[in-house]
Design a protein around this motif. Structure first.
Motif, PDB file in Angstrom:
ATOM      1  N   GLU A   1     -34.948 -42.081   0.638  1.00 36.17           N
ATOM      2  CA  GLU A   1     -33.795 -41.492   1.309  1.00 36.17           C
ATOM      3  C   GLU A   1     -34.191 -40.207   2.005  1.00 36.17           C
ATOM      4  O   GLU A   1     -35.026 -39.464   1.507  1.00 36.17           O
ATOM      5  N   GLU A   2     -33.574 -39.963   3.146  1.00 33.61           N
ATOM      6  CA  GLU A   2     -33.763 -38.665   3.781  1.00 33.61           C
ATOM      7  C   GLU A   2     -33.186 -37.619   2.847  1.00 33.61           C
ATOM      8  O   GLU A   2     -32.256 -37.884   2.101  1.00 33.61           O
ATOM      9  N   PHE A   3     -33.746 -36.433   2.939  1.00 28.05           N
ATOM     10  CA  PHE A   3     -33.317 -35.410   1.996  1.00 28.05           C
ATOM     11  C   PHE A   3     -32.190 -34.547   2.589  1.00 28.05           C
ATOM     12  O   PHE A   3     -32.307 -34.038   3.696  1.00 28.05           O
ATOM     13  N   HIS A   4     -31.118 -34.420   1.848  1.00 30.31           N
ATOM     14  CA  HIS A   4     -30.020 -33.547   2.240  1.00 30.31           C
ATOM     15  C   HIS A   4     -29.768 -32.549   1.116  1.00 30.31           C
ATOM     16  O   HIS A   4     -29.270 -32.946   0.062  1.00 30.31           O
ATOM     17  N   PRO A   5     -30.106 -31.265   1.345  1.00 32.99           N
ATOM     18  CA  PRO A   5     -29.989 -30.281   0.251  1.00 32.99           C
ATOM     19  C   PRO A   5     -28.578 -30.206  -0.335  1.00 32.99           C
ATOM     20  O   PRO A   5     -28.413 -30.115  -1.548  1.00 32.99           O
ATOM     21  N   ASP A   6     -27.576 -30.287   0.522  1.00 27.44           N
ATOM     22  CA  ASP A   6     -26.206 -30.166   0.023  1.00 27.44           C
ATOM     23  C   ASP A   6     -25.847 -31.326  -0.892  1.00 27.44           C
ATOM     24  O   ASP A   6     -25.186 -31.163  -1.913  1.00 27.44           O
ATOM     25  N   ARG A   7     -26.334 -32.489  -0.517  1.00 25.23           N
ATOM     26  CA  ARG A   7     -26.029 -33.658  -1.345  1.00 25.23           C
ATOM     27  C   ARG A   7     -26.721 -33.576  -2.687  1.00 25.23           C
ATOM     28  O   ARG A   7     -26.142 -33.899  -3.723  1.00 25.23           O
ATOM     29  N   LEU A   8     -27.990 -33.148  -2.656  1.00 26.47           N
ATOM     30  CA  LEU A   8     -28.717 -33.058  -3.921  1.00 26.47           C
ATOM     31  C   LEU A   8     -28.085 -32.007  -4.818  1.00 26.47           C
ATOM     32  O   LEU A   8     -27.936 -32.206  -6.019  1.00 26.47           O
ATOM     33  N   ALA A   9     -27.665 -30.904  -4.202  1.00 23.01           N
ATOM     34  CA  ALA A   9     -27.011 -29.850  -4.992  1.00 23.01           C
ATOM     35  C   ALA A   9     -25.747 -30.407  -5.648  1.00 23.01           C
ATOM     36  O   ALA A   9     -25.517 -30.208  -6.838  1.00 23.01           O
ATOM     37  N   SER A  10     -24.958 -31.119  -4.880  1.00 21.26           N
ATOM     38  CA  SER A  10     -23.735 -31.700  -5.438  1.00 21.26           C
ATOM     39  C   SER A  10     -24.061 -32.653  -6.568  1.00 21.26           C
ATOM     40  O   SER A  10     -23.379 -32.701  -7.582  1.00 21.26           O
ATOM     41  N   ARG A  11     -25.129 -33.405  -6.348  1.00 23.37           N
ATOM     42  CA  ARG A  11     -25.484 -34.400  -7.347  1.00 23.37           C
ATOM     43  C   ARG A  11     -25.951 -33.692  -8.626  1.00 23.37           C
ATOM     44  O   ARG A  11     -25.579 -34.071  -9.725  1.00 23.37           O
ATOM     45  N   ILE A  12     -26.749 -32.647  -8.470  1.00 29.64           N
ATOM     46  CA  ILE A  12     -27.210 -31.903  -9.642  1.00 29.64           C
ATOM     47  C   ILE A  12     -26.009 -31.330 -10.380  1.00 29.64           C
ATOM     48  O   ILE A  12     -25.954 -31.310 -11.601  1.00 29.64           O
ATOM     49  N   LEU A  13     -25.046 -30.862  -9.628  1.00 26.13           N
ATOM     50  CA  LEU A  13     -23.882 -30.234 -10.249  1.00 26.13           C
ATOM     51  C   LEU A  13     -22.850 -31.249 -10.714  1.00 26.13           C
ATOM     52  O   LEU A  13     -21.777 -30.894 -11.163  1.00 26.13           O
ATOM     53  N   GLY A  14     -23.151 -32.503 -10.585  1.00 23.10           N
ATOM     54  CA  GLY A  14     -22.253 -33.518 -11.109  1.00 23.10           C
ATOM     55  C   GLY A  14     -21.034 -33.755 -10.243  1.00 23.10           C
ATOM     56  O   GLY A  14     -20.026 -34.269 -10.701  1.00 23.10           O
ATOM     57  N   MET A  15     -21.115 -33.357  -9.007  1.00 23.05           N
ATOM     58  CA  MET A  15     -19.964 -33.575  -8.138  1.00 23.05           C
ATOM     59  C   MET A  15     -20.116 -34.890  -7.377  1.00 23.05           C
ATOM     60  O   MET A  15     -19.382 -35.197  -6.473  1.00 23.05           O
ATOM     61  N   GLY A  16     -21.133 -35.632  -7.763  1.00 22.51           N
ATOM     62  CA  GLY A  16     -21.321 -36.916  -7.122  1.00 22.51           C
ATOM     63  C   GLY A  16     -21.908 -36.753  -5.747  1.00 22.51           C
ATOM     64  O   GLY A  16     -22.194 -35.658  -5.307  1.00 22.51           O
ATOM     65  N   ASP A  17     -22.070 -37.848  -5.105  1.00 21.39           N
ATOM     66  CA  ASP A  17     -22.687 -37.782  -3.796  1.00 21.39           C
ATOM     67  C   ASP A  17     -22.076 -38.845  -2.896  1.00 21.39           C
ATOM     68  O   ASP A  17     -22.641 -39.877  -2.642  1.00 21.39           O
ATOM     69  N   MET A  18     -20.882 -38.520  -2.479  1.00 23.09           N
ATOM     70  CA  MET A  18     -20.114 -39.454  -1.675  1.00 23.09           C
ATOM     71  C   MET A  18     -20.860 -39.862  -0.418  1.00 23.09           C
ATOM     72  O   MET A  18     -20.827 -41.011  -0.010  1.00 23.09           O
ATOM     73  N   LEU A  19     -21.551 -38.878   0.195  1.00 26.48           N
ATOM     74  CA  LEU A  19     -22.181 -39.170   1.479  1.00 26.48           C
ATOM     75  C   LEU A  19     -23.295 -40.200   1.355  1.00 26.48           C
ATOM     76  O   LEU A  19     -23.373 -41.135   2.143  1.00 26.48           O
ATOM     77  N   THR A  20     -24.112 -40.040   0.318  1.00 19.28           N
ATOM     78  CA  THR A  20     -25.177 -41.018   0.109  1.00 19.28           C
ATOM     79  C   THR A  20     -24.576 -42.380  -0.174  1.00 19.28           C
ATOM     80  O   THR A  20     -25.048 -43.398   0.311  1.00 19.28           O
ATOM     81  N   LEU A  21     -23.503 -42.375  -0.935  1.00 22.03           N
ATOM     82  CA  LEU A  21     -22.848 -43.635  -1.260  1.00 22.03           C
ATOM     83  C   LEU A  21     -22.368 -44.329   0.010  1.00 22.03           C
ATOM     84  O   LEU A  21     -22.591 -45.516   0.216  1.00 22.03           O
ATOM     85  N   ILE A  22     -21.742 -43.536   0.863  1.00 24.48           N
ATOM     86  CA  ILE A  22     -21.228 -44.114   2.100  1.00 24.48           C
ATOM     87  C   ILE A  22     -22.382 -44.649   2.947  1.00 24.48           C
ATOM     88  O   ILE A  22     -22.316 -45.747   3.488  1.00 24.48           O
ATOM     89  N   GLU A  23     -23.469 -43.879   3.003  1.00 20.62           N
ATOM     90  CA  GLU A  23     -24.622 -44.321   3.782  1.00 20.62           C
ATOM     91  C   GLU A  23     -25.181 -45.629   3.233  1.00 20.62           C
ATOM     92  O   GLU A  23     -25.478 -46.550   3.972  1.00 20.62           O
ATOM     93  N   LYS A  24     -25.295 -45.695   1.926  1.00 20.00           N
ATOM     94  CA  LYS A  24     -25.830 -46.909   1.291  1.00 20.00           C
ATOM     95  C   LYS A  24     -24.923 -48.082   1.576  1.00 20.00           C
ATOM     96  O   LYS A  24     -25.363 -49.178   1.867  1.00 20.00           O
ATOM     97  N   THR A  25     -23.632 -47.817   1.452  1.00 19.15           N
ATOM     98  CA  THR A  25     -22.669 -48.876   1.694  1.00 19.15           C
ATOM     99  C   THR A  25     -22.838 -49.400   3.102  1.00 19.15           C
ATOM    100  O   THR A  25     -22.827 -50.591   3.345  1.00 19.15           O
TER     101      THR A  25
END
Ligand code: GDP
Ligand code: MG
Length: 443
Positions: A282-306
């Motif tokens: 996956e391309e790296f997105h700092p904001d997404r990884l931060a959200s994921r680390i903080l347990g806020m999920g990662d809606m954007l990656t999910l949408i991209e995967k979908t």
């Protein structure tokens, strides 16, 4: 991914969230726990200290303390600060002025260089580029075979000349071959060592001189925690690294590695690898990884995967259905199929906001292949009307469906209940208010 750090931080934030107005003491005790969680997750202590210091300064402002949801504000600030650390700069591979642009892949043994080389080639190919892979790991003949197998799988040419010629020559000839076939990229896979040693470094220096890469990507195994940080530091000092690939983030990786490596080396992460398959990059997105680390999920990656799994029309239709809540059992069935294509429900749940916290409590988490099959059988035994409007399913229909699918009425009931929960969740997720409710559910 990042499970332990995520869980701990979730715990801290949950407590903050339940407290209403915050005092300086609340903030300090939360920050102490955040610092502990970071240290335990292998974050370098200096990084943890400055990180916590910044959050404290911002969290203690009047605006935050006086606000109606100070706990959430602290989460937001933490997220922003983490994003700032993770954002090490340019996070894409940038081509040079003349084709082919050379990417040199380096790293310790087993870090994932060869696999990542192929994943990257596939990634570039999908973006309309023409990559050539160069097998310049001459330590083991098996390394060449491995790259060739991967090359065939992704239909990308692999240049090799066995193991008898000097590495620099193979690398140079490989780039020449890439030039001859009009390739836009040449990805050079190199040998690693179990530990950093002088021989390896000298060889890499020579190869680097021989092919003048535009990108020197260091692949680090995220599972190795602090070791990955040390290796990254040494590679960077000696060879000069332009980007990092964090591999094996699908495993039980300790999240601190990402934070530490970026802050210690100042080199940006460009990709994250999340599996053994050639598509797990996956391309790296700092904001997404931060959200994921903080347990806020990662809606954007999910949408991209979908979107990758569905075609766009399907995705748009699903989104519409989610919004209008006309999601029915036919869609549910289709969903299950997509879930399978996307790599299992666990991976998906990880990316949904609130889900990391809910994981384990969700009925769908242990949706194994067998259960998927049974679910399919049940839905297939329904009439089109029943699938479209499950609420018409009464006792008699339930018995018929059970008989048709070789299950029991109780199984059918369970499925219907699960479907209702999914639909409710989708409705919630598709509205702003629902997002808030979900966040509240998680703490
Ligand atoms: P190299 O020695 O650096 O070239 O490493 P390889 O590319 O040969 O990878 C070593 C092992 O790690 C192989 O079994 C790969 O399948 C596996 N691997 C590589 N990347 C990932 C990843 O992102 N996730 C997982 N789970 N395994 C990976
Ligand atoms: Mg290799």
């Amino acid at each position: 991914m990042f499970e332990s750090l995520t869980e701990k931080l979730n715990g801290v934030f949950n407590r903050l969230g339940n407290q209403g107005r915050l005092t300086e003491r609340d903030v300090d005790s939360a920050l102490r726990e955040i610092r502990m969680a970071l240290l335990e997750a292998d974050v370098n202590f200096r990084v943890a200290r400055s990180f916590v210091g910044k959050i404290r300064e911002r969290a203690l402002s009047e605006d935050v303390l006086q606000s109606l949801s100070p706990g959430q504000q602290v989460v937001k600030i933490t997220n922003e600060e983490m994003t700032a650390i993770l954002d090490g700069g340019e996070n894409k591979v940038v081509p040079g002025p003349a084709a082919p642009s050379v990417i040199l892949m380096i790293g310790l043994n087993g870090s994932g260089k060869t696999t990542t080389s192929a994943k990257l080639a596939r990634h570039l190919k999908q973006a309309g580029q023409l990559p050539v892979l160069v097998a310049a790991d001459l330590n083991r003949p098996a390394a060449i075979d491995q790259l060739q197998t991967l090359g065939r799988q992704i239909e990308v040419e692999v240049y090799e000349e066995g193991t008898s010629n000097p590495t620099t020559q193979v690398a140079r000839e490989g780039v020449k071959r890439a030039t001859d076939v009009g390739a836009t990229w040449a990805i050079v896979d190199t040998a690693g060592r179990t530990q950093i040693d002088d021989d390896l470094m000298s060889e890499l220096e020579e190869v680097k001189d021989a092919v003048s890469p535009v990108e020197t990507l260091l692949v680090v195994d995220a599972m190795t925690g602090q070791d990955a940080v040390n290796a990254a530091k040494e590679f960077h000092e000696r060879i000069g690294v332009t980007g990092l690939v964090l591999s094996k983030l699908d495993g039980d990786a300790r999240g601190g590695a990402a934070l530490s490596i970026v802050s210690v080396t100042g080199v940006p992460i460009k990709f994250i690898a999340t599996g053994e398959g050639v598509d797990a990059l996956e391309e790296f997105h700092p904001d997404r990884l931060a959200s994921r680390i903080l347990g806020m999920g990662d809606m954007l990656t999910l949408i991209e995967k979908t979107q990758e799994a569905y075609n766009e029309e399907e995705a748009a239709a699903l989104e519409r259905k989610m919004r209008q809540a006309t999601f029915d059992l036919n869609d549910f069935l289709e969903q299950l199929e997509q879930v399978r294509r996307m790599g299992g429900i666990g991976q998906i749940l990880d990316m949904v906001p609130g889900m990391p916290g809910l994981k384990g409590k969700m009925p769908s988490e242990d949706l194994t292949e067998k259960q998927l099959k049974r679910t399919e059988a049940i839905v297939f035994s329904m009439t089109p009307q029943e699938r479209a409007r499950p609420e018409i399913i009464n006792g008699r229909r339930r018995r018929r469906i059970a008989q048709g699918s070789g299950t029991t009425p109780r199984d059918v009931n369970q499925l219907l209940n699960q479907f209702k929960r999914t639909r409710r969740m989708m409705r919630q997720m598709s509205s702003k208010r629902g997002m808030r409710d979900l966040m509240r559910m998680m703490g």
